[in-house]
Design a protein around this motif. Structure first.
Motif, short mmCIF file in Angstrom:
data_model
loop_
_atom_site.label_atom_id
_atom_site.label_comp_id
_atom_site.label_asym_id
_atom_site.label_seq_id
_atom_site.Cartn_x
_atom_site.Cartn_y
_atom_site.Cartn_z
N GLY A 1 0.79 -1.23 0.00
CA GLY A 1 0.00 0.00 0.00
C GLY A 1 0.82 1.28 0.00
N MET A 2 2.13 1.16 0.06
CA MET A 2 2.97 2.37 0.07
C MET A 2 3.02 2.97 -1.33
SD MET A 2 6.79 3.13 1.34
CE MET A 2 6.12 3.38 2.94
N GLN A 3 2.97 4.29 -1.40
CA GLN A 3 3.06 4.97 -2.68
C GLN A 3 4.45 4.80 -3.26
OE1 GLN A 3 1.98 8.99 -1.80
NE2 GLN A 3 -0.20 8.54 -1.62
N ALA B 1 8.91 0.91 5.54
CA ALA B 1 9.81 0.51 4.47
C ALA B 1 11.25 0.68 4.93
CB ALA B 1 9.56 1.36 3.22
N TYR B 2 12.15 0.00 4.22
CA TYR B 2 13.58 0.24 4.40
C TYR B 2 14.28 -0.02 3.09
CZ TYR B 2 14.67 -4.77 4.62
OH TYR B 2 14.82 -6.10 4.32
N HIS B 3 15.46 0.58 2.95
CA HIS B 3 16.27 0.38 1.73
C HIS B 3 17.72 0.68 2.07
CE1 HIS B 3 17.82 0.70 -2.35
NE2 HIS B 3 16.75 0.00 -2.69
#
Length: 193
Positions: free
Chosen positions: A76-78, A158-160
């Protein structure tokens, strides 16, 4: 029941004798105090339950190569929000350095860090886990655990892997949910009057 069934049942039960209510029962002499070993086992079991509740396991996880770029996003994250996170466009309001920590210490530090971020309305943070080039039993131990833990934290959206200037593949950008206080302020600000 039909009449034949009732007769058969009565015939089968004709020699049954009911138990007397005053029959002697086995009485325990009370509980003995637990031994040191029992207390230690109980403490270990309780700690295991805590590990299971928050989803941050200390069991073996899928190893991640020290140079791999890692990332994850909650459904659901944009796309634009995740892209900005990947590109390091959000201000980093908090930072956690896990270098030199054991896996258990890193787990506790990460949980506390996320709680502290929420309490202080921090949405974007940097977690330095290192590449683990010299770690054992496999390389990238903390990196692998952080990659497995973050999706199990409900506060993490989120993570990156970070850009080179922020630690590269030895660090991750983490995007966190709004705190309850921030949500209430946002609702109030956008409320129709």
């Amino acid at each position: 029941m039909e009449r034949d069934d009732t007769d058969l049942f009565a015939q089968a039960m004709s020699d049954v004798v009911p138990l007397k209510s005053d029959d002697a029962r086995v009485q325990g002499s009370g509980r003995a105090n637990p031994t040191e070993a029992q207390l230690a086992r109980r403490a270990a079991a309780e700690a295991e339950v805590v590990n299971q509740k928050d989803g941050l396991t200390l069991e073996a996880v899928e190893p991640v190569d020290p140079d791999d770029i890692i990332g994850w996003t909650r459904g659901g994250m944009q796309h634009g929000v995740y892209k900005n996170l990947r590109l390091g466009k959000y201000s980093l309001d908090a930072r956690l350095d896990l270098h030199g920590h054991t896996v258990a210490e890193a787990r506790q530090a990460l949980l506390q860090f996320i709680r502290d971020c929420l309490e202080n309305d921090i949405r974007s943070a940097l977690v330095l886990h290192g590449k683990g080039l010299n770690s054992k039993p496999f390389r990238g131990v903390l990196k692998s655990y952080v990659a497995a833990w973050l999706p199990n934290c409900p506060e993490v959206l989120a993570y990156h892997s970070a850009l080179k200037q922020h630690g590269g593949t030895g660090a991750v950008y983490v995007l966190l949910r709004k705190s309850p206080r921030e949500k209430a302020e946002n609702r109030e600000r956008h409320q129709k009057r």
